[in-house]
Design a protein around this motif. Sequence first.
Motif, PDB file in Angstrom:
ATOM      1  N   PRO A 242       0.813  -1.230   0.000  1.00 22.46           N
ATOM      2  CA  PRO A 242       0.000   0.000   0.000  1.00 22.46           C
ATOM      3  C   PRO A 242       0.847   1.281   0.000  1.00 22.46           C
ATOM      4  N   GLU A 243       1.946   1.294   0.756  1.00 17.92           N
ATOM      5  CA  GLU A 243       2.799   2.489   0.789  1.00 17.92           C
ATOM      6  C   GLU A 243       3.399   2.773  -0.580  1.00 17.92           C
ATOM      7  N   THR A 244       3.796   1.703  -1.283  1.00 11.84           N
ATOM      8  CA  THR A 244       4.368   1.868  -2.614  1.00 11.84           C
ATOM      9  C   THR A 244       3.306   2.359  -3.585  1.00 11.84           C
ATOM     10  N   GLN A 245       2.089   1.804  -3.468  1.00 12.18           N
ATOM     11  CA  GLN A 245       0.991   2.268  -4.320  1.00 12.18           C
ATOM     12  C   GLN A 245       0.726   3.750  -4.110  1.00 12.18           C
ATOM     13  N   GLN A 246       0.758   4.185  -2.846  1.00 13.22           N
ATOM     14  CA  GLN A 246       0.496   5.595  -2.554  1.00 13.22           C
ATOM     15  C   GLN A 246       1.567   6.488  -3.159  1.00 13.22           C
ATOM     16  N   GLN A 247       2.825   6.037  -3.118  1.00 14.02           N
ATOM     17  CA  GLN A 247       3.898   6.807  -3.750  1.00 14.02           C
ATOM     18  C   GLN A 247       3.641   6.968  -5.245  1.00 14.02           C
ATOM     19  N   ILE A 248       3.205   5.884  -5.869  1.00 15.59           N
ATOM     20  CA  ILE A 248       2.945   5.925  -7.311  1.00 15.59           C
ATOM     21  C   ILE A 248       1.805   6.886  -7.616  1.00 15.59           C
ATOM     22  N   ARG A 249       0.796   6.917  -6.760  1.00 13.57           N
ATOM     23  CA  ARG A 249      -0.370   7.779  -6.998  1.00 13.57           C
ATOM     24  C   ARG A 249      -0.019   9.264  -6.913  1.00 13.57           C
ATOM     25  N   THR A 250       1.082   9.599  -6.220  1.00 11.53           N
ATOM     26  CA  THR A 250       1.466  11.011  -6.101  1.00 11.53           C
ATOM     27  C   THR A 250       2.269  11.502  -7.303  1.00 11.53           C
ATOM     28  N   LEU A 251       2.647  10.598  -8.206  1.00 11.78           N
ATOM     29  CA  LEU A 251       3.480  10.993  -9.335  1.00 11.78           C
ATOM     30  C   LEU A 251       2.685  11.782 -10.367  1.00 11.78           C
ATOM     31  N   SER A 252       3.369  12.661 -11.069  1.00 14.93           N
ATOM     32  CA  SER A 252       2.748  13.418 -12.151  1.00 14.93           C
ATOM     33  C   SER A 252       2.590  12.518 -13.377  1.00 14.93           C
ATOM     34  N   ILE A 253       1.861  13.005 -14.384  1.00 19.30           N
ATOM     35  CA  ILE A 253       1.682  12.223 -15.606  1.00 19.30           C
ATOM     36  C   ILE A 253       3.033  11.924 -16.254  1.00 19.30           C
ATOM     37  N   THR A 254       3.910  12.916 -16.288  1.00 17.75           N
ATOM     38  CA  THR A 254       5.231  12.720 -16.885  1.00 17.75           C
ATOM     39  C   THR A 254       6.011  11.649 -16.133  1.00 17.75           C
ATOM     40  N   GLN A 255       5.975  11.702 -14.805  1.00 16.59           N
ATOM     41  CA  GLN A 255       6.674  10.700 -14.006  1.00 16.59           C
ATOM     42  C   GLN A 255       6.083   9.309 -14.198  1.00 16.59           C
ATOM     43  N   LEU A 256       4.768   9.236 -14.357  1.00 19.56           N
ATOM     44  CA  LEU A 256       4.133   7.940 -14.608  1.00 19.56           C
ATOM     45  C   LEU A 256       4.585   7.368 -15.944  1.00 19.56           C
ATOM     46  N   GLU A 257       4.692   8.237 -16.941  1.00 19.45           N
ATOM     47  CA  GLU A 257       5.150   7.781 -18.257  1.00 19.45           C
ATOM     48  C   GLU A 257       6.581   7.259 -18.186  1.00 19.45           C
ATOM     49  N   GLU A 258       7.419   7.946 -17.412  1.00 19.47           N
ATOM     50  CA  GLU A 258       8.804   7.503 -17.247  1.00 19.47           C
ATOM     51  C   GLU A 258       8.867   6.187 -16.483  1.00 19.47           C
ATOM     52  N   LEU A 259       7.998   6.035 -15.483  1.00 20.66           N
ATOM     53  CA  LEU A 259       7.943   4.788 -14.723  1.00 20.66           C
ATOM     54  C   LEU A 259       7.504   3.630 -15.606  1.00 20.66           C
ATOM     55  N   ALA A 260       6.563   3.898 -16.520  1.00 22.97           N
ATOM     56  CA  ALA A 260       6.080   2.851 -17.420  1.00 22.97           C
ATOM     57  C   ALA A 260       7.222   2.277 -18.261  1.00 22.97           C
ATOM     58  N   GLU A 261       8.171   3.141 -18.653  1.00 23.46           N
ATOM     59  CA  GLU A 261       9.335   2.672 -19.412  1.00 23.46           C
ATOM     60  C   GLU A 261      10.330   1.959 -18.497  1.00 23.46           C
ATOM     61  N   ALA A 262      10.569   2.535 -17.326  1.00 28.42           N
ATOM     62  CA  ALA A 262      11.581   1.991 -16.418  1.00 28.42           C
ATOM     63  C   ALA A 262      11.211   0.602 -15.904  1.00 28.42           C
ATOM     64  N   LEU A 263       9.916   0.363 -15.671  1.00 25.71           N
ATOM     65  CA  LEU A 263       9.522  -0.907 -15.063  1.00 25.71           C
ATOM     66  C   LEU A 263       9.810  -2.108 -15.969  1.00 25.71           C
ATOM     67  N   LEU A 264      10.045  -1.846 -17.255  1.00 27.30           N
ATOM     68  CA  LEU A 264      10.393  -2.938 -18.163  1.00 27.30           C
ATOM     69  C   LEU A 264      11.728  -3.577 -17.774  1.00 27.30           C
ATOM     70  N   ASP A 265      12.558  -2.808 -17.069  1.00 24.65           N
ATOM     71  CA  ASP A 265      13.865  -3.310 -16.650  1.00 24.65           C
ATOM     72  C   ASP A 265      13.874  -3.822 -15.214  1.00 24.65           C
ATOM     73  N   PHE A 266      12.755  -3.690 -14.502  1.00 24.79           N
ATOM     74  CA  PHE A 266      12.712  -4.151 -13.117  1.00 24.79           C
ATOM     75  C   PHE A 266      12.703  -5.675 -13.072  1.00 24.79           C
ATOM     76  N   THR A 267      13.439  -6.234 -12.107  1.00 25.42           N
ATOM     77  CA  THR A 267      13.450  -7.699 -11.933  1.00 25.42           C
ATOM     78  C   THR A 267      12.852  -8.131 -10.606  1.00 25.42           C
ATOM     79  N   SER A 268      12.622  -7.158  -9.698  1.00 23.24           N
ATOM     80  CA  SER A 268      12.049  -7.487  -8.394  1.00 23.24           C
ATOM     81  C   SER A 268      11.352  -6.252  -7.824  1.00 23.24           C
ATOM     82  N   PRO A 269      10.489  -6.436  -6.821  1.00 23.80           N
ATOM     83  CA  PRO A 269       9.814  -5.288  -6.208  1.00 23.80           C
ATOM     84  C   PRO A 269      10.788  -4.262  -5.626  1.00 23.80           C
ATOM     85  N   SER A 270      11.982  -4.714  -5.214  1.00 23.91           N
ATOM     86  CA  SER A 270      12.955  -3.772  -4.648  1.00 23.91           C
ATOM     87  C   SER A 270      13.428  -2.768  -5.695  1.00 23.91           C
ATOM     88  N   ASP A 271      13.437  -3.172  -6.971  1.00 25.76           N
ATOM     89  CA  ASP A 271      13.812  -2.232  -8.034  1.00 25.76           C
ATOM     90  C   ASP A 271      12.819  -1.075  -8.087  1.00 25.76           C
TER      91      ASP A 271
END
Length: 289
Positions: A242-271
């Motif tokens: 839930p804490e991680t979800q809340q952090q994501i919800r505070t991101l701007s549209i631009t940050q969400l778009e950048e996260l969408a690209e970055a998560l392709l390289d994530f291998t674990s929740p810690s990333d």
Amino acid sequence: MSYDNTCKYLAETYPADFARWLLASETTDIEVLKTELTLEPIRADSVTFLQIANQILHLEFQTTPKSTPPLDFRMLDYYTRLKRQYWCEIKQVLIFLQPTSSEIVLKTQYVDTNTTHRYQTMRLWEEDPIPLLANPALLPLATLARTESPTDLLTQVAAAVDMIEETDERQNISACVQVLAGLRFEKNLITQLFSEEIMQESVIYQDILQKGLKQGEERGKKQEALELILRQLTRRFGAIEPETQQQIRTLSITQLEELAEALLDFTSPSDLVNYLANISPLPKVTGDR
């Protein structure tokens, strides 16, 4: 209709009048500053920054005490960012438009373990309407001021609006009056005292309407991006904390778009946790709507 945008329009169109009201300052050398501040950008449509000589007047208009992050912390956050950027005296006034039983409207400081930050709080429903009635720029706020007879007060405001000589100004002030009066009065009473045609012809009415539509579109786009990213993360890593979800919800549209690209390289929740810690040292401010 955005009450915040209406107040912002008034403060930025008539900065000298607001400075005279809140600071007892007669200066006309006032600059309206941009509302986006450095560091992790924050922007709120209810915020106005006025630079007066070597002082900044920070106005924050709120229709509800609910806010993420809390309003008292937001005032500290704005203060430190303004101080870093302009390094001058700062006066902050948090103006609540609508009566509420929340204790938040009584707070005048943010207190943390090693920090106390003070600011001014104004509850319009407790304010004397006389100074507001005497100034065309403040007439819209007068509709929400202290009175034993709200209908009589609105009638006084309508009469004062009719006395504004310049047509465009009269239309714009009338539009602002009608928008803010909607927080207190029934529509039928407002339309009895004010011409709806005049309101619709007003430049500010059209501007507020367009801003409201744009904000709705932006909120819709952000919600779509947010839902997509959360689905992708859940599919890859299972349930997200839930804490991680809340952090994501505070991101701007631009940050969400950048996260969408970055998560392709994530291998674990810690990333994901590490990524959010690096891009979001401060929560993004969101105003009430």
